[in-house]
Motif scaffolding. Structure first.
Motif, PDB file in Angstrom:
ATOM      1  N   ILE A  23      50.515  34.052  46.347  1.00  0.00           N
ATOM      2  CA  ILE A  23      49.969  32.772  46.799  1.00  0.00           C
ATOM      3  C   ILE A  23      49.346  32.033  45.612  1.00  0.00           C
ATOM      4  O   ILE A  23      48.886  32.642  44.643  1.00  0.00           O
ATOM      5  N   THR A  24      49.337  30.710  45.672  1.00  0.00           N
ATOM      6  CA  THR A  24      48.730  29.896  44.615  1.00  0.00           C
ATOM      7  C   THR A  24      47.321  29.471  45.026  1.00  0.00           C
ATOM      8  O   THR A  24      46.926  29.596  46.190  1.00  0.00           O
ATOM      9  N   ALA A  49      38.966  39.597  45.460  1.00  0.00           N
ATOM     10  CA  ALA A  49      38.883  39.277  44.030  1.00  0.00           C
ATOM     11  C   ALA A  49      40.253  39.399  43.368  1.00  0.00           C
ATOM     12  O   ALA A  49      40.645  38.544  42.555  1.00  0.00           O
ATOM     13  N   PHE A  50      40.987  40.444  43.723  1.00  0.00           N
ATOM     14  CA  PHE A  50      42.328  40.630  43.169  1.00  0.00           C
ATOM     15  C   PHE A  50      43.253  39.466  43.546  1.00  0.00           C
ATOM     16  O   PHE A  50      43.954  38.910  42.683  1.00  0.00           O
ATOM     17  N   LEU A  51      43.248  39.080  44.810  1.00  0.00           N
ATOM     18  CA  LEU A  51      44.109  37.980  45.252  1.00  0.00           C
ATOM     19  C   LEU A  51      43.681  36.657  44.632  1.00  0.00           C
ATOM     20  O   LEU A  51      44.518  35.788  44.359  1.00  0.00           O
ATOM     21  N   SER A  52      42.398  36.498  44.383  1.00  0.00           N
ATOM     22  CA  SER A  52      41.915  35.280  43.724  1.00  0.00           C
ATOM     23  C   SER A  52      42.412  35.206  42.288  1.00  0.00           C
ATOM     24  O   SER A  52      42.831  34.131  41.815  1.00  0.00           O
ATOM     25  N   LEU A  53      42.384  36.324  41.582  1.00  0.00           N
ATOM     26  CA  LEU A  53      42.909  36.370  40.214  1.00  0.00           C
ATOM     27  C   LEU A  53      44.417  36.106  40.208  1.00  0.00           C
ATOM     28  O   LEU A  53      44.921  35.365  39.356  1.00  0.00           O
ATOM     29  N   MET A  54      45.111  36.711  41.165  1.00  0.00           N
ATOM     30  CA  MET A  54      46.553  36.484  41.249  1.00  0.00           C
ATOM     31  C   MET A  54      46.852  35.022  41.556  1.00  0.00           C
ATOM     32  O   MET A  54      47.824  34.451  41.033  1.00  0.00           O
ATOM     33  N   ALA A  55      46.032  34.395  42.394  1.00  0.00           N
ATOM     34  CA  ALA A  55      46.245  32.985  42.736  1.00  0.00           C
ATOM     35  C   ALA A  55      46.112  32.090  41.511  1.00  0.00           C
ATOM     36  O   ALA A  55      46.879  31.130  41.337  1.00  0.00           O
ATOM     37  N   CYS A  56      45.154  32.408  40.636  1.00  0.00           N
ATOM     38  CA  CYS A  56      45.004  31.638  39.397  1.00  0.00           C
ATOM     39  C   CYS A  56      46.221  31.838  38.497  1.00  0.00           C
ATOM     40  O   CYS A  56      46.769  30.872  37.938  1.00  0.00           O
ATOM     41  N   PHE A  57      46.642  33.079  38.346  1.00  0.00           N
ATOM     42  CA  PHE A  57      47.822  33.397  37.547  1.00  0.00           C
ATOM     43  C   PHE A  57      49.059  32.700  38.107  1.00  0.00           C
ATOM     44  O   PHE A  57      49.835  32.078  37.373  1.00  0.00           O
ATOM     45  N   ASN A  58      49.238  32.784  39.414  1.00  0.00           N
ATOM     46  CA  ASN A  58      50.408  32.178  40.054  1.00  0.00           C
ATOM     47  C   ASN A  58      50.420  30.664  39.900  1.00  0.00           C
ATOM     48  O   ASN A  58      51.488  30.052  39.745  1.00  0.00           O
TER      49      ASN A  58
END
Length: 289
Positions: A23-24, A49-58
Motif C-alpha cells: 500500500i502507498t 510501524a512496518f506497514l507505515s515504513l513500507m508505505a513510504c517506500f512504496n
C-alpha cells in the motif's frame, strides 16, 4: 456458547505475508485515519510501524511508475474476453489458476509480486530479490509453494489501490467487517465506492496487460468475484467464468483453518474467537449466495 471452530490468537509480531505491504502512503494514511481508534497498539504497534515504513517506500517507487508509465497504462486496452476463476476459498481456485497460467501463449496473469505491489511493480522489479524476504517460501495454510512469480489474486491489488474499498478488508479489520460487506456485490454501495473500486480494478488490469506487452486474455482469480458476476459482465460482456466447487463441509473446515493459520498475521486490531467465527460464517454464506 457453542462454536463450530475455535480460533487461537497468535502471530502478534508477524510481519511476513501481509497483504497491505504494497500500500502507498495516501491510502495507508486514509485507513489509519478512519480506524486508528480500533487498532490494538499493544499487540500490533510493530506491524503498524512496518506497514507505515513500507508505505513510504512504496510511495517513492509508485511516483516513478506514475511519471514514467501512467500515460501509456491509461491508453492500454484490455482483452475483452478475460477468464474469471471463481468459487469459495479452498475449493481449488488456486490450483486451476496456476494450471491455466502455464499457457503463456494464450493467457496472461497477475503475479504475486504484481498484486502485492500494484502501484510500483514496474519500477520496483529490480528489488524483487529483496521483496522476496517479506513472504514465506510456503503458504501458511497448506504449505504449498509461495513465491513472487506465482499467479496472485487481483483483489489484493485493488484493495491497496482503492484504499480499502474491498471485500478483503475484513481480513484486516475483522470486528468492522459489516462496514465492508457491501463490496461483495456493490449492489448496495454508493456510486462513489463503486466508482473507486472499478477504476482501481481496471487500472490494475491495464497495468498488468501493459507489462505483458500484448493483449493476451487475462486469467483472473479472486474468490470474492463469485458474488460479482453481474458487475463483471457489465465491464466485460464477453468474459468467461470457471466455477470451482467442493464438498461444503470440507470447504468450511479448510476455510476455518485458513483463517486460523493466516488471518492473525494480518490484523492491526484486537479480534476475539467469537468475531472470527461470525465473520467466517458470514463470508462463507455471502460468497456462495
Amino acid at each position: 456458547e457453542f462454536q463450530v471452530y475455535r480460533f487461537h490468537a497468535k502471530l502478534f509480531l508477524a510481519l511476513k505475508n501481509n497483504a497491505l505491504s504494497g500500500i502507498t502512503l495516501p491510502q495507508w494514511t486514509s485507513l489509519l485515519t478512519r480506524h486508528w481508534r480500533d487498532i490494538h497498539w499493544g499487540h500490533y504497534s510493530l506491524r503498524v510501524a512496518f506497514l507505515s515504513l513500507m508505505a513510504c517506500f512504496n510511495s517513492f517507487w509508485a511516483t516513478v511508475d506514475y511519471v514514467l508509465f501512467d500515460r501509456a497504462i491509461r491508453r492500454q486496452k484490455i482483452n475483452p474476453r478475460p477468464v474469471f476463476i471463481i468459487g469459495h476459498p479452498r475449493t481449488g481456485t488456486t490450483l486451476v489458476h496456476n494450471i491455466i497460467s502455464q499457457d503463456r501463449k494464450n493467457f496472461a496473469y497477475c503475479s504475486t509480486f504484481q498484486v502485492g505491489f500494484p502501484s510500483n511493480f514496474i519500477s520496483l522489479s529490480w528489488a524483487r530479490f529483496l521483496i522476496a524476504n517479506i513472504i514465506d517460501k510456503t503458504r501458511p495454510m497448506d504449505n504449498m509453494p509461495l513465491h513472487l512469480e506465482l499467479p496472485g489474486e487481483d483483489e489484493i491489488a485493488t484493495n491497496c489501490l482503492s484504499g480499502g474499498i474491498s471485500a478483503y478488508m475484513p481480513i484486516f479489520l475483522m470486528t468492522k467487517c459489516r462496514q465492508y460487506w457491501d463490496t461483495l456485490t456493490f449492489e448496495e454501495s454508493s456510486s462513489e465506492r463503486l466508482q473507486c473500486w472499478t477504476e482501481s480494478f481496471l487500472y490494475f488490469l491495464k497495468k498488468v496487460t501493459y507489462w505483458w506487452g500484448n493483449e493476451r486474455r487475462l486469467v483472473i482469480k479472486s474468490p470474492v468475484h463469485t458474488s460479482r458476476i453481474p458487475l463483471l459482465l457489465s465491464l466485460f460482456p464477453d468474459a468467461q467464468f470457471i466455477f470451482c466447487h467442493r464438498d461444503p463441509y470440507t470447504v468450511f473446515q479448510s476455510s476455518a483453518h485458513l483463517a486460523d493459520s493466516y488471518y492473525w498475521s494480518q490484523f492491526p486490531i484486537a479480534c476475539s474467537n467469537t468475531s472470527l467465527c461470525g465473520t467466517h460464517e458470514i463470508r462463507l454464506s455471502g460468497t456462495l449466495t
